[in-house]
Design an enzyme around this catalytic site. Structure first.
Site, PDB file in Angstrom:
ATOM      1  N   LYS A  32      -1.762   0.515   1.751  1.00 38.07           N
ATOM      2  CA  LYS A  32      -3.375   1.323   0.824  1.00 38.07           C
ATOM      3  C   LYS A  32      -4.171  -0.179   0.717  1.00 38.07           C
ATOM      4  CE  LYS A  32      -0.599   1.809  -2.713  1.00 38.07           C
ATOM      5  NZ  LYS A  32       0.776   1.779  -2.525  1.00 38.07           N
ATOM      6  N   GLN A  38       1.124   1.835  -6.342  1.00 35.63           N
ATOM      7  CA  GLN A  38       2.540   3.273  -6.231  1.00 35.63           C
ATOM      8  C   GLN A  38       2.042   4.011  -5.191  1.00 35.63           C
ATOM      9  OE1 GLN A  38       1.649   2.145 -10.151  1.00 35.63           O
ATOM     10  NE2 GLN A  38       2.974   0.777  -8.607  1.00 35.63           N
ATOM     11  N   ASP A  97       3.574   1.726  -0.602  1.00 39.04           N
ATOM     12  CA  ASP A  97       3.693   0.848   0.372  1.00 39.04           C
ATOM     13  C   ASP A  97       3.184   1.012   1.383  1.00 39.04           C
ATOM     14  OD1 ASP A  97       4.783  -1.458  -1.126  1.00 39.04           O
ATOM     15  OD2 ASP A  97       6.703  -0.365  -1.097  1.00 39.04           O
ATOM     16  N   GLY A 147       2.077  -4.114  -4.809  1.00 42.39           N
ATOM     17  CA  GLY A 147       1.337  -5.241  -4.113  1.00 42.39           C
ATOM     18  C   GLY A 147       1.272  -4.670  -2.868  1.00 42.39           C
ATOM     19  N   HIS A 148      -0.620  -5.107  -3.063  1.00 40.65           N
ATOM     20  CA  HIS A 148      -1.015  -4.443  -1.860  1.00 40.65           C
ATOM     21  C   HIS A 148      -1.340  -5.939  -0.927  1.00 40.65           C
ATOM     22  CE1 HIS A 148      -2.169  -1.591  -4.594  1.00 40.65           C
ATOM     23  NE2 HIS A 148      -1.051  -0.879  -5.016  1.00 40.65           N
TER      24      HIS A 148
END
Ligand code: GDP
Ligand code: IMO
Ligand code: MG
Length: 410
Positions: free
Chosen positions: A15, A199, A12, A39-40
């Site tokens: 990225k 990650q 988080d 989750g991006h």
């Protein structure tokens, strides 16, 4: 040029924002690890996109994205995500490829993941997406791969539930499947390719705070195996880190904010930094920037340059602290320990630097930043031994300061 963008903390780091920004110049974006645990977030104009499996280069119409060999793919999550992208006006057809050597996540894995974690004496706090199960089966040589979807002799060995789950996705996946090694071998070496990590290296199976890690290779080396290229073809490695630290789920976190003043700081950081999980909605644990951990990750990955995000979150602070060593029952430690139980006992030794106490939101160049902010950045660079090449001062694309263009470096 082959550029790797990886998380340098516990995930988080921003990225998604960075990959979206840098992908403007890329022809190909290859995601090399993880699955729907990631989750991006990408903000483009007024629209916010949240992707889990689809690489963050998807918003550019002329960019092809690949779900790489190092990923574990739940087809139901993938197609749900693609449908949401369609609803948001993204035309992805013909631009999303999937490595034939990537592994599949089946519904039973998700259930087992949740059950196993509940039953652990010390739960890891997994995302419940079946990730650890898929990677375990891969290592045990009992996994199911994308290439197997074309092999009736393999599919007939699966149970009925798994077969009927996969059935509706077979035809849709077929045109997306690619032999990634051949595909990369044939890619024009003059084109820009971005390898996107998921990650962060502190969640990497080997480099991270084991056993409180995820099960894939989020480190830079994962870009080679998981992205279909030999390690010598990686030209540059960018590590993304925040001005503070966050962690979702359980595990040691020496710089975590605690009681008193730092509880207030935690609240501020969580709200301004929107520190809630994209995948699970969980409030992220927050803490001071850990330079001992960051230096370890720079060394472990041969990071060429760093991208510092969320600097704006500290805009209102009189002073900004970072951890420069740990106090342990056996004395002061200035390296990152392998043992999670030892890390659990570490207390941060922090250094306070003057805050800038002004908004960075509109800064467009390094020269626009106040002296306190550039001093802070120089302190980090010196401590960890890598240059900060990119500074992010907000979630928007235009809130990104390039000191040097990574695509122009060799
Ligand atoms: P990722 O998993 O590394 O892609 O990061 P996430 O998307 O899970 O979390 C990062 C969050 O911070 C998202 O809500 C981004 O929109 C936001 N963000 C990214 N960069 C910045 C920044 O420089 N400042 C602020 N305030 N928010 C940022
Ligand atoms: P992105 O790509 C933050 C964490 C989980 C849990 C541990 C193991 O958005 O940075 P898993 O379900 O992977 O077996 O859970 O890893 N985790 C993440 N934390 N960002 C992520 O991805 C994460 N992916 C997994 O919270 O602690
Ligand atoms: Mg995330």
């Amino acid at each position: 040029m082959n550029l790797v963008v990886m998380g340098a903390q516990w995930g988080d780091e921003g990225k998604g924002k960075l990959v979206d920004f840098l992908a403007e110049q890329a022809r190909l974006v290859v995601r090399y690890s993880g699955g729907a645990n990631a989750g991006h977030t990408i903000v483009k104009g007024d629209e916010t996109y949240k992707v889990h499996l689809v690489p963050s280069g998807i918003l550019y119409d002329d960019t092809t994205v690949v779900l790489g060999t190092g990923m574990v793919i739940d087809p139901s999550a993938l197609f749900a995500e693609l449908e949401t992208l369609t609803e948001q006006g993204v035309n992805w057809k013909g631009r999303v490829l999937v490595s034939d050597r990537a592994h599949l996540v089946l519904p039973a894995y998700r259930e087992l993941d949740r059950k196993m974690d509940e039953e652990r004496a010390q739960p890891l706090g997994t995302t419940g997406r079946g990730i650890g199960i898929a990677y375990s089966l891969k290592a045990a040589r009992d996994g199911v791969r994308i290439a197997d979807l074309e092999r009736p002799e393999v599919l007939e060995k699966l149970d009925d539930e798994s077969r009927s789950f996969l059935e509706p996705y077979m035809e849709q996946l077929k045109p997306m499947v690619v032999d990634l090694v051949e595909f990369m071998a044939q890619a024009d070496s003059k084109e820009h390719v971005l390898f996107e990590g998921a990650q962060g290296a502190l969640l990497d199976l080997d480099q991270g705070t084991y056993p409180y890690v995820s099960s894939g290779y989020s480190a830079a080396a994962g870009a080679s195996l998981g992205g279909g290229i030999g390690p010598r073809r990686i030209d540059r490695i960018i590590g993304v880190f925040k001005a503070y630290s966050t962690r979702v789920g359980n595990g040691p976190f020496p710089t975590e904010f605690g009681e008193g003043d730092s509880a207030e700081l935690e609240h501020l950081v969580r709200e301004l930094g929107r520190e809630y999980g994209v995948t699970t909605g969980r409030a992220r644990r927050c803490g001071y920037l850990d330079l001992v951990a960051l230096k370890y990750i720079v060394h472990a990955n041969g990071i060429d340059s760093l991208a510092l995000t969320h600097l704006d979150v500290y805009d209102s602070q009189q002073e900004v602290r970072a951890c420069i060593a740990y106090e342990t029952p056996d004395g002061v430690l200035d390296s990152f320990p392998a043992s999670a139980t030892l890390l659990e006992q570490c207390r941060p030794v922090t250094k306070a630097l003057p805050g800038w106490n002004t908004s960075l939101a509109d800064a467009k160049s390094f020269e626009d930043l106040p002296a306190e902010a550039t001093d802070y950045i120089r302190f980090v660079e010196e401590f960890v031994g890598a240059p900060v090449e990119i500074v992010s001062v907000g979630y928007r694309r235009d809130q990104t300061i390039l000191r040097t263009d990574p695509w122009m470096q060799s």
